[in-house]
Design an enzyme around this catalytic site. Structure first.
Site, PDB file in Angstrom:
ATOM      1  N   HIS A 139      23.632 -32.281  55.562  1.00 51.29           N
ATOM      2  CA  HIS A 139      22.240 -32.493  56.262  1.00 51.29           C
ATOM      3  C   HIS A 139      22.178 -33.798  56.648  1.00 51.29           C
ATOM      4  O   HIS A 139      20.709 -34.731  57.210  1.00 51.29           O
ATOM      5  CB  HIS A 139      21.882 -33.219  54.607  1.00 51.29           C
ATOM      6  N   LYS A 141      22.248 -35.757  60.193  1.00 51.22           N
ATOM      7  CA  LYS A 141      21.876 -35.498  61.556  1.00 51.22           C
ATOM      8  C   LYS A 141      22.356 -36.789  62.604  1.00 51.22           C
ATOM      9  O   LYS A 141      21.943 -38.322  62.361  1.00 51.22           O
ATOM     10  CB  LYS A 141      20.554 -35.814  61.419  1.00 51.22           C
ATOM     11  N   ASP A 146      32.322 -42.024  72.831  1.00 50.34           N
ATOM     12  CA  ASP A 146      32.483 -42.818  73.647  1.00 50.34           C
ATOM     13  C   ASP A 146      33.311 -44.298  72.335  1.00 50.34           C
ATOM     14  O   ASP A 146      33.651 -45.245  72.769  1.00 50.34           O
ATOM     15  CB  ASP A 146      32.046 -43.447  74.420  1.00 50.34           C
TER      16      ASP A 146
END
Length: 338
Positions: A139, A141, A146
């Site tokens: 779930h 996000k 870099d």
């Protein structure tokens, strides 16, 4: 199957003296004991950036960050269908940036927009993988660029951002980056060791769900520590709590809100009118909270920029401490359907 999430607790948004707690999550079974005993501690990041949707910028901050990448892009995403984000990832790969993505395996069903995006990335040569079947859902996000900055959000990379209320942050704290990367690399291995269902074996054994040792005090991982941290945060309130959430049915969180209201704290909560996929999910909790003195409100499901769907998961305590992220206040307090 248990679900595993992590939430990032970051102190001092440094607009005044605010404390910000941020969450990202991916669901799965915890197979090893990890050290979740570190105390919740503030992160001093005067350069912390807040993301909010709906916004005219939409996903442009993500796209700009991907476009700026010189060495690496690492992303874990529950839903990825935004064509502009997908193209930015492909472009980064073509610039010889190391691009690695973990997408929620439970969403990659045939047919689906998620599967189309997954196939497009694979066809372009991007190192994209399904999350381990050891996780019921992934779930999370989140994205790191870099090894320099990490996005921790509740924002799916879909076109729904134009009509959904969500929050996220960007931080460059090196300790948070290091631990987030350690978990990401562990989940890459979890994915690569998974035996995927086939016609011969449609129900293979669950894949691995290893989690590395967790040591950063400002990074809270669930179920290792978030099970206690969210109620504890609510319990610190002395004057006010403002909260928004998509899904709520967890007894401990409900009791924490109710106890705060009983002690004289002004507690206000907003949920969506109808939860996508389970329209009446929140109503028993809302009725219970209202009976205990919590001011409950519902956001009408108009799903427009002016009246967005309440997808955010946020708790603001005493106008000084806030939690935002992708952990709903559900029975497991680990991850949620959307």
């Amino acid at each position: 199957m248990m679900k595993k999430v992590h939430l990032l607790a970051v102190a001092r948004l440094f607009v005044a003296t605010s404390l910000l707690a941020i969450a990202a999550c991916h669901g799965g079974e915890q197979t090893e004991t990890t050290d979740g005993s570190a105390q919740f501690a503030p992160l001093d990041d005067p350069n912390l950036q807040l993301l909010v949707t709906p916004s005219p910028a939409g996903h442009q901050p993500f796209i700009d960050a991907i476009d700026s990448a010189r060495t690496s892009v690492r992303m874990v995403m529950y839903h990825l269908t935004d064509a502009n984000v997908i193209q930015a990832l492909i472009n980064a790969h073509r610039r010889n940036v190391s691009v690695k993505l973990i997408l929620d395996q439970s969403s990659l069903v045939d047919p689906s927009a998620e599967l189309n995006g997954y196939n497009q990335l694979q066809a372009a040569g991007v190192d994209v993988m399904k999350s381990s079947t050891g996780f019921s859902i992934t779930h999370e996000k989140a994205m790191a660029i870099d090894d320099r900055k990490v996005f921790i959000t509740a924002m799916n990379m879909t076109n729904g951002y134009a009509a959904e209320r969500d929050f996220g942050v960007i931080t460059e704290d090196p300790a948070i980056l290091a631990e987030w990367n350690a978990v990401f690399l562990a989940d890459v291995e979890n994915s690569r060791q998974t035996i995927w269902p086939s016609a011969k074996d449609p129900n293979p054994p669950a894949g691995p769900s290893h989690t590395p040792k967790l040591e950063v005090p400002s990074l809270i991982w669930s179920p290792v520590s978030s099970v206690t941290k969210l109620p504890a945060l609510i319990g610190t309130a002395r004057s006010s709590i403002v909260a928004t959430v998509e899904n709520i049915n967890d007894t401990d969180v409900i009791n924490a809100f109710g106890d705060a209201a009983k002690s004289g704290v002004d507690v206000r909560l907003i949920t969506p009118q109808c939860v996508l996929g389970n329209a009446l999910l929140d109503y028993p909790a809302l009725d219970q909270l209202a009976s205990r003195g919590v001011s409950t409100r519902i956001m009408q499901n108009l799903q427009t920029a002016r009246n967005p769907y309440m997808h955010s998961k946020m708790i603001l305590v005493d106008n000084a401490v806030a939690y935002v992220g992708s952990i709903n206040f559900t029975a497991t307090r680990r991850c949620s359907p959307t």
